[in-house]
Design an enzyme around this catalytic site. Structure first.
Site, PDB file in Angstrom:
ATOM      1  N   GLU A   1      23.446 -32.710 -34.793  1.00 43.64           N
ATOM      2  CA  GLU A   1      23.795 -33.670 -35.844  1.00 43.64           C
ATOM      3  C   GLU A   1      22.748 -34.776 -35.973  1.00 43.64           C
ATOM      4  OE1 GLU A   1      27.712 -35.268 -34.982  1.00 43.64           O
ATOM      5  OE2 GLU A   1      27.286 -35.365 -32.855  1.00 43.64           O
TER       6      GLU A   1
ATOM      7  N   HIS B   1      35.985 -41.164 -40.758  1.00 43.02           N
ATOM      8  CA  HIS B   1      36.987 -40.550 -39.885  1.00 43.02           C
ATOM      9  C   HIS B   1      38.399 -40.659 -40.431  1.00 43.02           C
ATOM     10  CE1 HIS B   1      33.439 -40.525 -37.439  1.00 43.02           C
ATOM     11  NE2 HIS B   1      33.918 -39.348 -37.139  1.00 43.02           N
TER      12      HIS B   1
ATOM     13  N   ASP C   1      27.154 -36.078 -39.781  1.00 40.11           N
ATOM     14  CA  ASP C   1      26.110 -36.973 -39.290  1.00 40.11           C
ATOM     15  C   ASP C   1      24.721 -36.450 -39.624  1.00 40.11           C
ATOM     16  OD1 ASP C   1      27.213 -39.328 -38.050  1.00 40.11           O
ATOM     17  OD2 ASP C   1      28.248 -37.931 -36.717  1.00 40.11           O
TER      18      ASP C   1
ATOM     19  N   CYS D   1      30.765 -27.351 -37.946  1.00 36.71           N
ATOM     20  CA  CYS D   1      32.069 -28.012 -37.839  1.00 36.71           C
ATOM     21  C   CYS D   1      32.165 -29.256 -38.710  1.00 36.71           C
ATOM     22  CB  CYS D   1      32.384 -28.339 -36.385  1.00 36.71           C
ATOM     23  SG  CYS D   1      31.268 -29.562 -35.692  1.00 36.71           S
TER      24      CYS D   1
END
Ligand code: PEP
Ligand code: MG
Length: 576
Positions: free
Chosen positions: A432, A190, A456, A503
């Site tokens: 995901e 992240h 993920d 995404c």
């Protein structure tokens, strides 16, 4: 020069600021008003109690497992903790020096420890180390439940650290940081995603960077080739002047695409949206003409707080963001915490495999009060803005149904309160997990749209931790199993008439654009910093070529074959 891996591309130059953000030992410093001093001293007392409790527990364990003599070290540390001289020094610094308690503790410990260290007697020299240890414990206790502290960065500095935490980078707002260099990290971590969104060049896996680089060293961070130059020679500086000029010319060319549509050469329109985390990202996304927001990661709304934001607080943040993007659609993902996304004020039980534990929608369903407040805020916003709800980490039909029960009950509670909302607000599922991908056709009967989180999905499909250094070579979006999975989700969504967008970071890599379009995707959502680059790649693609290219890649059996084919295709394109 040190080699590293590019996590966020670009060039940066500036003085290094070396810190160990990962260890939470950076001391936040601020000037206080004299009236705040008593409050700061209360914080000191609370921290002393925590440290005393921890030290006594340690003393017991060591006495039981090792022996009394070793355990006495901790008793001595408790005595240092209550040392009158220490308390007086901290109090003077807060009252007269007008600094916060963390800065006061840090200064006081350093002063007393250096007095001990200068004494000839080895006994006192060792006490200096104990005092520093106590100081670190106090700073850790003061930091508990608060945001990790940030170093004070000079304008234009380059942050060099062992590991960059998302909560640290989330605080970089307003600080002019030019580049980031970290010893660890991951392509889809992240912190990396945030750095890309802010277009801050970032290198990861730079070995021993925090040791080899000193604060104040002049650095060039080459976020194209993956190199850091420490105090570069004039010849290297001249080389980089030239490269910078070339990059600026490329940027200017990309800016020429701002008002052009995201269509392929043969006229197929692609919906090109942005991923955002903070309101500032929304401003960039709007200025770069994103068609909408395909993923609003609300974790960052929670991460920059020191408490759970209330429904009202959330409503205002989401509304400000949606307002900036109006009339574009905004897909708001409900809180995806757990695993590597931890809120300091919401400690989760320790799990051996946190990414396989409680996270995403599972965690929210186990704590419905968090989900309820967020859903009410989003639903209220849906009365005036085109927003949808996205569910993270869906593992099966049950998760979606359970979440929809909560959504319906929040609609009912808003109706009872005579609050407006969109009764047909679209609800989507993140794809995901392998289970969600396999069940895409069934999930399509439960939701209005899909969004594929490749970050993920790669991790779970290839059983490769997205944050691990050791297995990073196995983390490969071009794995044939991944391409097959993407193709089957695209087919299932199309058959059910559901929109599907990608995404994850895979969508933001222009090298994959033709492949993803060829696999059947017509909607991509990328970091704002990647929008123009991806638009450029879309406009260079011919759909017919892309489809036969994807069909060919789907038949290959190894990552290497797929990579070779992609590279050859790129070379052919360049020579065309
Ligand atoms: C993903 O997993 O690809 C995704 C977009 O979610 P996040 O990166 O926030 O986990
Ligand atoms: Mg994810």
């Amino acid at each position: 020069m040190i080699l590293g891996e590019v996590a966020s591309s670009g060039l940066a130059r500036g003085p290094a600021v070396v810190c160990g953000c990962a260890e939470d030992t950076i001391v936040p410093r601020r000037t206080i008003d004299a009236r705040e001093a008593p409050f700061e001293m209360e914080r000191l007392d609370a921290a002393i109690s925590i440290v005393e409790r921890d030290l006594k527990r340690l003393q017991e364990i060591v006495q039981r497992d090792t022996g009394k003599h070793e355990a006495d070290i901790f008793e001595a540390q408790v005595l240092l903790l209550h040392d009158v001289a220490l308390r007086e020094e901290v109090s003077t610094r807060c009252l007269s020096g007008k600094v916060n308690v963390e800065a006061a503790v840090d200064g006081a410990i350093e002063k007393l420890a250096s007095i001990f260290a200068r004494l000839e007697d080895a006994y006192f020299q060792e006490r200096a180390a104990d005092l520093r240890d106590v100081g670190k414990r106090l700073l850790d206790a003061l930091a508990k439940g608060q945001r990790p502290a940030m170093p004070i960065l000079p304008d234009g500095g380059i942050l060099v650290t062992t590991e960059l935490l998302p909560s640290v980078i989330a605080q970089l707002d307003g600080q002019t940081i030019r580049g980031l260099v970290a010893e660890t990290g991951g392509q889809t971590a992240h912190a990396t995603i945030l750095a890309r969104a802010r277009r801050i060049p970032m290198l990861i896996h730079v070995p021993a960077a925090a040791k080899r680089i000193q604060s104040g060293d002049q650095l060039i961070v080459d976020g194209l080739a993956g190199r850091v130059f420490i105090n570069p020679t004039p010849a290297i500086l001249r080389e980089y002047d030239r490269l910078e000029a070339d990059l600026q010319a490329h940027e200017t060319a990309l800016k020429g695409l701002l008002d052009l549509p995201a269509v392929t050469r043969d006229g197929v329109a692609i919906k090109l949206c942005a991923n955002i985390g903070k309101s500032a990202d929304a401003v960039v996304a709007a200025s770069l003409n994103a068609e909408g927001v395909g993923l609003y990661r609300t974790e960052f709304v929670f991460l920059v707080q020191d408490h759970f934001p209330s429904e009202e607080e959330q409503y205002h943040v989401y509304r400000a963001t949606a307002e900036r993007l109006k009339p574009r659609e905004v897909v708001i993902r409900v809180l995806d915490t757990g695993s590597d996304k931890i809120l300091p004020y919401f400690p989760l039980p320790r799990e051996a495999n946190p990414s396989l534990g409680r996270r995403g929608i599972r965690l929210l369903l186990a704590h419905p009060e968090i989900l309820r407040a967020q859903l009410r805020a989003i639903l209220r916003l849906s009365a005036t803005h085109p927003v949808s709800i996205l569910l993270p980490m869906v593992g099966g039909v049950e998760d979606v149904r359970a979440a929809k029960v909560v959504i319906e009950s929040m609609k009912a509670s808003l109706a009872a309160d005579r609050q407006a909302f969109n009764p047909r607000i679209p609800v989507g599922a993140m794809i995901e997990t392998p289970a969600a991908a396999i069940l895409a056709a069934r999930l399509a009967q439960e939701v209005d749209f899909f969004s594929i989180g490749t970050n993920d999905l790669v991790q779970y499909l290839l059983t490769t931790d997205r944050t691990s250094n050791d297995v990073s070579s196995y983390y490969e979006p071009l794995h044939p199993a991944m391409l097959e999975t993407l193709a089957s989700v695209a087919t299932a969504a199309k058959a059910a008439g559901r929109n599907v967008s990608i995404c994850g970071e895979m969508a933001g890599n222009p090298a994959y654009t033709a492949l993803l379009l060829g696999l059947g995707f017509r909607s991509l959502s990328v970091s704002p910093g990647d929008l123009l680059e991806i638009k450029n790649a879309i406009r260079a693609t011919r759909m017919q070529h892309a489809e036969s290219f994807a069909r060919h890649l789907l038949q290959l059996s190894t990552i290497q074959e797929i990579k070779d084919h992609l590279r050859d295709a790129k070379a052919r394109e360049v020579n065309e």
